[in-house]
Design an enzyme around this catalytic site. Structure first.
Site, mmCIF file in Angstrom:
data_model
loop_
_atom_site.group_PDB
_atom_site.id
_atom_site.type_symbol
_atom_site.label_atom_id
_atom_site.label_comp_id
_atom_site.label_asym_id
_atom_site.label_seq_id
_atom_site.Cartn_x
_atom_site.Cartn_y
_atom_site.Cartn_z
ATOM 1 N NE ARG A 264 -22.014 -4.529 4.042
ATOM 2 C CZ ARG A 264 -21.056 -4.635 3.127
ATOM 3 N NH1 ARG A 264 -19.917 -5.211 3.424
ATOM 4 N NH2 ARG A 264 -21.227 -4.160 1.918
ATOM 5 C CD GLU B 17 -19.065 -2.821 8.718
ATOM 6 O OE1 GLU B 17 -19.174 -3.873 8.056
ATOM 7 O OE2 GLU B 17 -18.188 -1.956 8.488
ATOM 8 C CE LYS C 198 -4.248 1.557 2.242
ATOM 9 N NZ LYS C 198 -5.399 1.115 3.029
HETATM 10 C C1 LIG Z 1 -18.685 -2.198 4.997
HETATM 11 C C2 LIG Z 1 -17.509 -1.253 5.095
HETATM 12 N N1 LIG Z 1 -16.955 -1.015 6.297
HETATM 13 C C3 LIG Z 1 -15.912 -0.177 6.402
HETATM 14 C C4 LIG Z 1 -15.394 0.439 5.308
HETATM 15 C C5 LIG Z 1 -14.272 1.458 5.435
HETATM 16 N N2 LIG Z 1 -13.082 1.046 4.681
HETATM 17 C C6 LIG Z 1 -12.793 1.574 3.479
HETATM 18 S S1 LIG Z 1 -11.404 0.937 2.821
HETATM 19 C C7 LIG Z 1 -11.147 -0.032 4.162
HETATM 20 C C8 LIG Z 1 -9.944 -0.930 4.209
HETATM 21 C C9 LIG Z 1 -9.910 -1.867 3.078
HETATM 22 O O1 LIG Z 1 -8.759 -2.648 3.166
HETATM 23 P P1 LIG Z 1 -8.319 -3.502 1.923
HETATM 24 O O2 LIG Z 1 -9.500 -4.179 1.327
HETATM 25 O O3 LIG Z 1 -7.197 -4.377 2.356
HETATM 26 O O4 LIG Z 1 -7.830 -2.444 0.866
HETATM 27 P P2 LIG Z 1 -6.513 -1.519 0.930
HETATM 28 O O5 LIG Z 1 -6.989 -0.162 1.331
HETATM 29 O O6 LIG Z 1 -5.567 -2.104 1.911
HETATM 30 O O7 LIG Z 1 -5.977 -1.556 -0.449
HETATM 31 C C10 LIG Z 1 -12.146 0.147 5.114
HETATM 32 C C11 LIG Z 1 -12.205 -0.514 6.421
HETATM 33 C C12 LIG Z 1 -16.027 0.169 4.077
HETATM 34 N N3 LIG Z 1 -15.634 0.756 2.957
HETATM 35 N N4 LIG Z 1 -17.058 -0.677 4.007
#
Ligand SMILES: Cc1ncc(C[n+]2csc(CCOP(=O)(O)OP(=O)(O)O)c2C)c(N)n1
Length: 643
Positions: free
Chosen positions: A403, A375, A289
């Site tokens: 959710r 969630e 990242k």
């Molecule tokens: C249902 C839900 N909960 C929380 C989030 C907030 N959120 C956005 S990106 C993220 C992290 C995602 O991690 P990953 O899939 O590993 O992608 P990366 O950013 O590491 O590339 C979170 C928790 C979301 N988008 N959707």
């Protein structure tokens, strides 16, 4: 503003088809330019930076091998889609990213044929891609044609239950479906949970092993140069007791791990998968990242989200804040309550920083739980802890609580369990747009029997509501508060529990009563000042509770005013609807009360600043003033006088 760095290779690419047929070396050059372009673009607008930088090579390789938009590329969450947007005809629009009337920070069907499926909440991509695969096989032909279905999902998003529901179904159906696991060992914060540990074990201590897992079944899917290595790896692991990977057990062919920044590896694996896959296949790509921009790589969140910044120094340009944020106020108030009550625990679903629970975790590491992007589980986990004698605070953004709704109804409300819901980002949130707006929680909570639903009018009220929730053991209770800074009111030393169902009189006036639920109160007060100059003195009340309503106070207001206007940062069907129901049942309308409700309009409002979004919603001070004048008939008179 920084000069625009030269990007000669990217400049040749007008559509993804221009990537077809380029050599791996040329694709690497395009990728390098694309990384530069992404950094330049986000430095000017702000937005999600780290995730996009991590998938630059992956984005180029997918578009080089597959035939989008005929092949359906579905990005999970889609906060990593900026390089994809730049490659798919939206490069010139990047300066408008996340701005009013600009392009969205996420994929959006209405924005481009290259965005076959919109997202912003996580863990939906495999389900959607499987839907495309089944539609293709059953003869569905969307406008863009029917081709392959490719989901790209992060390791963080893979902590969400829906991803497993989808894989379970996909493994059973056996359709050709390509899932690329973008594993950067990061969510927003470091990922938590057994799955994350499992993924790390798949490649821990070993060099990139297209070899190891491929050796366990997917050798034939690998391009020839890898096959020899895979055979060797197979020999190596013969003696070890390595079982099939979880993905294989679920019915996927597993290829990986591969280096997600190595164009040659990516291209040969993707080409081979495209040529040979005949069922569901998971490609495990390891990425970093924030890759390629030291100021992102070096940050604790790897540059997950950023304000506009200076490319050379990495310094973000943020306006200095005047008052404490609601999030921090909540966290500090909860810490104070927890200091005096060891039964208080707190739960976040992958948002420790966003909810302020990182502060709580520092103070009470054993009493804070980051459950991952889960969630639904967070809510039922809290229900179990409440049944077990603890006082759980379930801290979620309003939009993500959606959710967990059946869990709220079935596991919490029906059992009357005292789960405390701390609902952050209530109301319109700005640049993240409609997918992140906290519009519905008043409506979907206040209709549940036995639920207490509060909204803080300012940061001091929030402190009292945390205390109220801590003290309330009779059933579920929720309090909502917005994104951003408070209004700068004096803060109490400690929170004092509020009397459940009692509103707060702010100022007594006549003719019209303004009944506010939440932080529109400051706009109401501004409107009242403007009205005072016109000789109108409204009564102002902070409702505090949407459930139970302060029926006595509301009926009194109705009896002593010509007009009553409610205002809330929520959609139709919330506080105002409950007030209207009360008034109707008490025959107040029969006696001629003029009633109006100010709620969010019945549309999904696109991204802009919160103030601009509230302007679109017609809920700022000037709109409240206009509504009062209108209901009292003054505006009409004024207009007549003027004509
Ligand atoms: C249902 C839900 N909960 C929380 C989030 C907030 N959120 C956005 S990106 C993220 C992290 C995602 O991690 P990953 O899939 O590993 O992608 P990366 O950013 O590491 O590339 C979170 C928790 C979301 N988008 N959707």
């Amino acid at each position: 503003m920084t000069n625009h760095p030269a990007t000669p290779h990217l400049d040749q690419i007008k559509t993804p088809a221009d990537l077809h047929g380029l050599s791996d070396a040329d694709l690497t050059r395009v990728a390098n330019d694309l990384r530069t372009e992404t950094i330049t673009a986000v430095s000017r607008t702000g937005g999600h930076l780290g995730a996009g930088l991590g998938v630059v090579e992956l984005t180029v390789a997918i578009h080089a091998v597959f035939d989008t938009p005929r092949d359906k590329l579905v990005w999970d969450v889609s906060h990593q889609c900026y390089p994809h947007k730049i490659l798919t005809g939206r490069r010139d629009l990047m300066p408008t990213l996340r701005k009013k009337d600009g392009i969205s920070g996420f994929t959006k069907r209405s924005e481009s044929p290259y965005d076959p499926f919109g997202a912003a909440h996580s863990s939906t991509s495999i389900s959607a891609a499987l839907g495309f695969a089944v539609a293709r096989d059953l003869g569905g032909v969307p406008d863009t044609g029917a081709g392959d279905a490719i989901a790209v999902i992060g390791d963080g998003a893979l902590s969400g239950g829906m991803a497993y529901e989808a894989m379970n179904n996909a493994g059973h159906l056996g359709k050709r479906l390509i899932v690329i696991l973008n594993d950067n060992e990061m969510s927003i914060a470091p990922p938590t949970g057994a799955m994350s540990a499992y993924l790390s074990r798949l490649y821990a201590g070993a060099p990139f092993q297209e070899l190891k897992a491929a050796a366990k079944g997917a050798v034939s899917l690998l391009p020839p140069p890898f096959q020899e290595g895979a055979r060797r790896a197979k020999e190596l692991i013969k003696s070890a007791t390595v079982g099939g990977t979880l993905f294989e057990e679920l019915g996927f062919s597993y290829v990986g791990p591969i280096d997600g920044h190595d164009m040659e590896q990516l291209m040969s694996v993707l080409r081979t998968v495209k040529a040979r896959a005949d069922g569901p296949i998971l490609i495990h790509a390891i990425t970093k990242k924030g890759k390629g921009y030291a100021h992102a790589e070096g940050r604790a969140d790897r540059g997950h989200a950023s304000a506009p910044f200076d490319v050379t120094t990495g310094n973000q340009r943020k306006a200095p804040s005047n008052a404490p944020s609601y999030t921090k106020t909540f966290a500090q108030a909860l810490i104070r309550e927890a200091e005096g009550d060891d039964k208080i625990v707190a739960v976040t679903a992958a948002m420790p920083d966003g909810t302020g629970l990182d502060l709580f975790a520092e103070r009470f590491p054993k009493r804070c739980f980051d459950v991952g992007i889960a969630e639904q589980h967070a809510v039922t986990f809290c229900a179990g802890m409440a049944a077990g004698g603890l006082k759980p605070f379930c801290a979620l953004y309003s939009t993500f609580l959606q959710r967990g709704y059946d869990q709220v109804v079935h596991d919490v409300a029906i059992q009357r369990l005292p789960v405390r819901f701390a609902i952050d980002r209530a109301g319109l949130v700005g640049a993240d747009g409609a997918t992140h707006a906290g519009s519905y929680d008043i409506g979907f909570l206040a209709n549940l029997p036995g639920f207490v639903v509060m909204a803080a009018a300012d940061e001091a009220e929030l402190v009292h509501m945390v205390a109220t929730a801590a003290a309330h053991d009779e059933g579920p209770i929720a309090f909502r508060f917005p994104r951003g800074e408070g209004v700068g009111v004096d803060m109490p030393e400690r929170g004092v529990p509020l009397e459940i169902g009692r509103a707060r009189m702010i100022s007594e006036g006549n003719k019209v009563a303004l009944l506010s639920f939440g932080t529109r109160l400051s706009e109401v007060q501004k409107a009242a000042e403007a009205l005072a100059a016109k000789g109108i003195t409204p009564t102002i009340v902070d409702a505090r509770f949407a459930k139970p309503l302060d029926e006595e106070m509301i009926l009194q207001l109705a009896a002593h005013h010509e007009a009553l206007i409610t205002i809330e940062e929520g959609a139709i069907g919330g506080f105002g609807s409950h007030v209207a129901q009360l008034l109707a049942e008490n025959a107040v309308f029969d006696r001629g009360l003029k009633y109006r409700s100010m709620v969010l309009p019945d549309v999904f409002i696109d991204q802009a600043s919160p103030a601009d979004m509230y302007a679109v919603a017609a809920m700022n001070a000037e709109h409240i003033e206009a509504r009062v004048l209108d209901v009292l008939g003054v505006a009409t008179l004024g207009q007549r006088a003027g004509t």
